[in-house]
Design a protein around this motif. Structure first.
Motif, PDB file in Angstrom:
ATOM      1  N   ILE A  53     -29.323  24.466   3.094  1.00  0.00           N
ATOM      2  CA  ILE A  53     -30.063  24.004   4.059  1.00  0.00           C
ATOM      3  C   ILE A  53     -28.739  23.081   5.192  1.00  0.00           C
ATOM      4  CG2 ILE A  53     -30.834  21.715   4.833  1.00  0.00           C
ATOM      5  CD1 ILE A  53     -32.170  22.215   1.894  1.00  0.00           C
ATOM      6  N   GLU A  54     -28.756  23.706   6.254  1.00  0.00           N
ATOM      7  CA  GLU A  54     -27.951  23.301   7.398  1.00  0.00           C
ATOM      8  C   GLU A  54     -27.431  21.555   6.958  1.00  0.00           C
ATOM      9  OE1 GLU A  54     -26.690  23.346  11.877  1.00  0.00           O
ATOM     10  OE2 GLU A  54     -28.126  25.304  11.260  1.00  0.00           O
ATOM     11  N   GLY A  55     -26.484  21.682   7.022  1.00  0.00           N
ATOM     12  CA  GLY A  55     -25.912  19.981   7.125  1.00  0.00           C
ATOM     13  C   GLY A  55     -26.012  19.340   6.188  1.00  0.00           C
ATOM     14  N   GLU A  56     -26.942  19.415   4.674  1.00  0.00           N
ATOM     15  CA  GLU A  56     -26.779  19.063   3.808  1.00  0.00           C
ATOM     16  C   GLU A  56     -25.849  19.716   2.175  1.00  0.00           C
ATOM     17  OE1 GLU A  56     -26.992  16.709   1.475  1.00  0.00           O
ATOM     18  OE2 GLU A  56     -28.625  16.042   2.269  1.00  0.00           O
ATOM     19  N   ASP A  57     -24.626  18.905   2.100  1.00  0.00           N
ATOM     20  CA  ASP A  57     -24.143  19.586   1.003  1.00  0.00           C
ATOM     21  C   ASP A  57     -24.158  18.466  -0.516  1.00  0.00           C
ATOM     22  OD1 ASP A  57     -22.662  17.019   0.824  1.00  0.00           O
ATOM     23  OD2 ASP A  57     -20.268  17.770   0.980  1.00  0.00           O
ATOM     24  N   TYR A  58     -24.951  18.128  -0.933  1.00  0.00           N
ATOM     25  CA  TYR A  58     -25.619  17.723  -1.382  1.00  0.00           C
ATOM     26  C   TYR A  58     -24.274  16.433  -2.428  1.00  0.00           C
ATOM     27  CZ  TYR A  58     -28.767  20.592  -1.157  1.00  0.00           C
ATOM     28  OH  TYR A  58     -29.703  21.854  -0.689  1.00  0.00           O
ATOM     29  N   GLY A  59     -23.370  15.957  -1.936  1.00  0.00           N
ATOM     30  CA  GLY A  59     -22.187  15.266  -2.153  1.00  0.00           C
ATOM     31  C   GLY A  59     -21.448  15.669  -2.242  1.00  0.00           C
ATOM     32  N   TYR A  60     -20.782  17.284  -2.631  1.00  0.00           N
ATOM     33  CA  TYR A  60     -19.606  18.017  -2.982  1.00  0.00           C
ATOM     34  C   TYR A  60     -18.816  17.459  -2.318  1.00  0.00           C
ATOM     35  CZ  TYR A  60     -16.671  22.365  -3.026  1.00  0.00           C
ATOM     36  OH  TYR A  60     -15.915  22.924  -3.585  1.00  0.00           O
ATOM     37  N   GLY A  61     -18.298  17.255  -1.130  1.00  0.00           N
ATOM     38  CA  GLY A  61     -17.964  16.505   0.369  1.00  0.00           C
ATOM     39  C   GLY A  61     -16.498  15.856  -0.188  1.00  0.00           C
ATOM     40  N   THR A  62     -17.507  14.550  -0.527  1.00  0.00           N
ATOM     41  CA  THR A  62     -16.596  13.856  -1.222  1.00  0.00           C
ATOM     42  C   THR A  62     -16.306  13.748  -2.753  1.00  0.00           C
ATOM     43  OG1 THR A  62     -18.021  12.249  -0.050  1.00  0.00           O
ATOM     44  CG2 THR A  62     -17.382  11.137  -1.525  1.00  0.00           C
ATOM     45  N   PHE A  63     -16.750  14.537  -3.307  1.00  0.00           N
ATOM     46  CA  PHE A  63     -16.473  14.491  -4.689  1.00  0.00           C
ATOM     47  C   PHE A  63     -15.635  15.789  -4.430  1.00  0.00           C
ATOM     48  CE2 PHE A  63     -16.462  17.892  -8.323  1.00  0.00           C
ATOM     49  CZ  PHE A  63     -15.632  16.996  -9.160  1.00  0.00           C
ATOM     50  N   TYR A  64     -15.271  16.649  -3.264  1.00  0.00           N
ATOM     51  CA  TYR A  64     -14.068  17.671  -3.700  1.00  0.00           C
ATOM     52  C   TYR A  64     -12.685  16.707  -3.308  1.00  0.00           C
ATOM     53  CZ  TYR A  64     -11.548  21.913  -2.917  1.00  0.00           C
ATOM     54  OH  TYR A  64     -11.618  22.764  -3.368  1.00  0.00           O
ATOM     55  N   GLU A  65     -12.818  15.655  -2.470  1.00  0.00           N
ATOM     56  CA  GLU A  65     -11.746  14.859  -1.791  1.00  0.00           C
ATOM     57  C   GLU A  65     -11.527  14.056  -3.432  1.00  0.00           C
ATOM     58  OE1 GLU A  65      -9.688  15.189   0.983  1.00  0.00           O
ATOM     59  OE2 GLU A  65     -11.241  17.064   1.069  1.00  0.00           O
ATOM     60  N   SER A  66     -12.722  14.120  -3.903  1.00  0.00           N
ATOM     61  CA  SER A  66     -11.829  12.431  -4.862  1.00  0.00           C
ATOM     62  C   SER A  66     -10.946  13.362  -6.492  1.00  0.00           C
ATOM     63  CB  SER A  66     -13.157  12.221  -5.907  1.00  0.00           C
ATOM     64  OG  SER A  66     -13.949  13.295  -6.482  1.00  0.00           O
ATOM     65  N   ILE A  67     -10.849  14.527  -6.610  1.00  0.00           N
ATOM     66  CA  ILE A  67     -10.295  15.155  -6.841  1.00  0.00           C
ATOM     67  C   ILE A  67      -9.183  15.960  -6.980  1.00  0.00           C
ATOM     68  CG2 ILE A  67     -12.831  16.149  -8.631  1.00  0.00           C
ATOM     69  CD1 ILE A  67     -11.604  18.822  -7.060  1.00  0.00           C
TER      70      ILE A  67
END
Length: 177
Positions: A31-45
């Protein structure tokens, strides 16, 4: 202290991929514009651990799916990569995780697959679980938690429902039952 987080999507009946490793069924979530929190999670690892089959699935994407992160690929095979951010590991998960921690990595993403997840479970090495349940029943495939699976007590940190029908649950391990 290193924290290992299993961040993964699974069908409602508990499969992370089709029997052939296919993950095409996840496209219903695009779905355009929805990353299900992935971007924030990816930055945290800091680093990623994954099995060789999951690694090979990643190689099939247009771009390497884990840019800017060291990837530790668990395998018994003699694989090679020209990527400097990919390291092949043949040690036990306990020894390898100790080595990863000694290199200064603190927040580890356990990507999959099922056999590697099970190895981490057997040694109680997963600290948090972020499971995205997809509103799809596959009927068969690669199980999220293939048996034998040890008992673990988990505490719900939070959950979120998305308009696509995805339900994401975040748990913390509290110990053995």
């Amino acid at each position: 202290m290193t924290k290992v987080t299993l961040y993964i999507a699974a069908s409602l009946d508990g499969y992370i991929a089709r029997s052939d490793g296919g993950i095409d069924w996840l496209s219903i979530l695009d779905i355009e514009g929805e990353d299900y929190g992935y971007g924030t999670f990816y930055e945290s690892i800091d680093a990623i651990v994954l099995g060789s089959n999951t690694y090979e699935v990643g190689l099939g994407f247009d771009e390497w799916p884990y840019p800017g992160k060291k990837s530790f690929v668990f395998t018994k095979r003699h694989l090679q990569s020209d990527r400097e951010d990919v390291v092949f590991v043949s040690d036990t998960v306990k020894n390898a995780l100790a080595n990863i921690e000694a290199q200064g990595f603190e927040n580890i993403w356990l990507v999959g697959g099922g056999a590697l997840i099970n190895s981490f479970l057997q040694h109680s090495l997963i600290d948090e679980y972020i499971i995205s349940t997809i509103p799809t029943i596959l009927g068969s495939g690669i199980q999220l938690f293939p048996p034998p699976t040890p008992e673990e007590k988990l505490e719900l940190i939070n959950s979120k429902q998305y308009s696509s029908g995805l339900l994401q649950s975040h748990y913390r391990r509290t110990g053995k039952l």
